[in-house]
Write a protein that holds these residues in place. Structure first.
Motif, short mmCIF file in Angstrom:
data_model
loop_
_atom_site.label_atom_id
_atom_site.label_comp_id
_atom_site.label_asym_id
_atom_site.label_seq_id
_atom_site.Cartn_x
_atom_site.Cartn_y
_atom_site.Cartn_z
N ASP A 122 0.82 -1.21 0.00
CA ASP A 122 0.00 0.00 0.00
C ASP A 122 0.86 1.26 0.00
OD1 ASP A 122 -2.20 -1.61 0.02
OD2 ASP A 122 -2.71 -1.30 2.13
N ALA A 123 1.92 1.27 0.82
CA ALA A 123 2.78 2.46 0.90
C ALA A 123 3.51 2.69 -0.42
CB ALA A 123 3.77 2.31 2.04
N VAL A 124 3.92 1.61 -1.07
CA VAL A 124 4.62 1.73 -2.35
C VAL A 124 3.70 2.30 -3.41
CG1 VAL A 124 5.69 0.42 -4.23
CG2 VAL A 124 6.31 -0.06 -1.85
N ALA A 126 1.10 4.17 -2.91
CA ALA A 126 0.86 5.56 -2.57
C ALA A 126 2.04 6.44 -2.97
CB ALA A 126 0.58 5.69 -1.07
N ALA A 127 3.26 5.95 -2.74
CA ALA A 127 4.46 6.72 -3.07
C ALA A 127 4.57 6.92 -4.57
CB ALA A 127 5.69 6.00 -2.53
N LEU A 128 4.31 5.88 -5.35
CA LEU A 128 4.43 5.99 -6.80
C LEU A 128 3.35 6.90 -7.37
CD1 LEU A 128 5.39 2.32 -7.70
CD2 LEU A 128 6.87 4.33 -7.73
N HIS A 129 2.15 6.83 -6.83
CA HIS A 129 1.10 7.75 -7.26
C HIS A 129 1.47 9.20 -6.93
CE1 HIS A 129 -2.11 5.32 -8.94
NE2 HIS A 129 -2.01 4.45 -7.94
N GLU A 148 7.49 10.67 1.38
CA GLU A 148 6.24 10.96 2.09
C GLU A 148 5.51 9.69 2.50
OE1 GLU A 148 3.77 13.62 -0.11
OE2 GLU A 148 5.39 15.07 -0.48
N HIS A 149 5.82 8.57 1.81
CA HIS A 149 5.14 7.31 2.10
C HIS A 149 6.09 6.15 2.40
CE1 HIS A 149 1.17 8.86 0.90
NE2 HIS A 149 1.81 9.49 -0.07
N VAL A 150 7.34 6.24 1.96
CA VAL A 150 8.30 5.15 2.14
C VAL A 150 9.51 5.68 2.89
CG1 VAL A 150 9.82 3.51 0.97
CG2 VAL A 150 7.53 3.97 0.05
N PRO A 154 16.80 2.48 0.73
CA PRO A 154 17.04 1.49 -0.33
C PRO A 154 15.79 1.19 -1.16
CG PRO A 154 18.08 0.79 1.71
CD PRO A 154 17.23 1.96 2.05
N THR A 155 14.63 1.16 -0.50
CA THR A 155 13.39 0.93 -1.24
C THR A 155 13.09 2.08 -2.17
OG1 THR A 155 12.49 -0.37 0.61
CG2 THR A 155 10.92 0.45 -1.02
N ARG A 156 13.34 3.32 -1.71
CA ARG A 156 13.11 4.48 -2.57
C ARG A 156 14.05 4.47 -3.77
NH1 ARG A 156 13.30 7.36 2.37
NH2 ARG A 156 15.00 8.71 1.61
N LEU A 157 15.29 4.10 -3.55
CA LEU A 157 16.25 4.03 -4.66
C LEU A 157 15.81 3.00 -5.68
CD1 LEU A 157 19.63 4.29 -2.72
CD2 LEU A 157 18.62 6.03 -4.22
#
Length: 259
Positions: A122-124, A126-129, A148-150, A154-157
């Motif tokens: 869900d957070a991913v 939301a972050a991509l949107h 703002e969501h993640v 490393p996940t953001r990268l």
């Protein structure tokens, strides 16, 4: 409906090694591994539908994704291949092995079990949107929107590997976000086909990952009765966290096959 997948083909002789990424990944994530493996094998790294440079289409069912890969093998005149898949890609290769075992020389499944998982992205999404709506001008701005969501850098990268420069100069997502989210239940569900796959199989798991826990091993053994199990000191992204150990395990396994 199968589609034509974007792929990278190193060329070469022998039975190829086909590499398939996980959710929100692409062939680009495997660049260093492909560079190493191409010294010994013909390597084909695939962008699945709605990922990388492949077309955006409705449906993320495993039967359809396996058929996409079969169509690619057909177009390249490849009768059989060694198949390596990580996470969602692991379920794709298990599905292909169930549906067309004659096309599979061996199977390498990285940190996924042939089971249904609960929702956990869900957070991913939301972050991509947020990035899609925010139209960042550069990667620093994109990272701030993702954050703002993640929380995990490393996940953001990793998610940022889906960003490309658009015609208006802003960073845009190349991933088919709406198509993926619309059929997310299929991604989290079971692989296609009945199985079991009786051919040579390597299952790699991260010790710090929950995806292939000891409790899920009976499901692995039922679907992949010939599976060898190797546990690496890593989490779910074991091929990125322990690249040398990951490659060594794959190389040792393939060396025992009729390459």
């Amino acid at each position: 409906m199968s589609i034509e997948l974007h792929h990278v083909d190193t060329g070469g002789d022998g039975v190829p090694l086909v590499v398939i990424h996980g959710l929100f990944g692409s062939a680009d994530n495997w660049r260093s591994h492909v560079k190493s493996w191409q010294q010994r094998y013909r390597v084909i790294a695939v962008d699945l539908r709605n990922h990388g440079s492949s077309p955006h289409v409705e449906g993320m069912g495993y039967a359809d994704m396996a058929e996409d890969v079969i169509r690619l093998l057909d177009s390249l005149d490849i009768p059989r291949a060694h198949l390596l898949g990580h996470s969602m890609g692991g379920k794709v290769v298990i599905s292909l092995a169930n549906l067309a075992p004659e096309r599979v020389a061996s199977l390498i499944v990285a940190d996924i079990a042939p089971v249904a998982y609960g929702h956990g992205h869900d957070a991913v999404f939301a972050a991509l949107h947020r990035v899609k709506e925010g139209r960042p001008a550069n990667r620093r701005e994109a990272d701030a929107l993702l954050a703002e969501h993640v929380d995990e850098k490393p996940t953001r990268l990793f998610l940022a590997t889906n960003l490309v420069r658009g015609e208006q100069g802003n960073l845009e997502l190349r991933v088919g976000l709406d198509e993926i989210q619309a059929d997310y239940d299929s991604i989290m569900g079971l692989p296609a086909g009945d199985g079991p796959f009786q051919g040579p199989t390597l299952v790699l798991r991260g010790e710090h990952s929950h995806y292939v826990s000891d409790e899920r091993m009976p499901d692995v053994r039922q679907a992949l009765p010939e599976a060898e199990l190797v546990t690496l000191q890593a989490g779910h992204w074991l091929h990125a966290e322990q690249p040398e150990a990951f490659r060594q395990a794959v190389d040792d396994f393939l060396a025992r096959q009729a390459v």
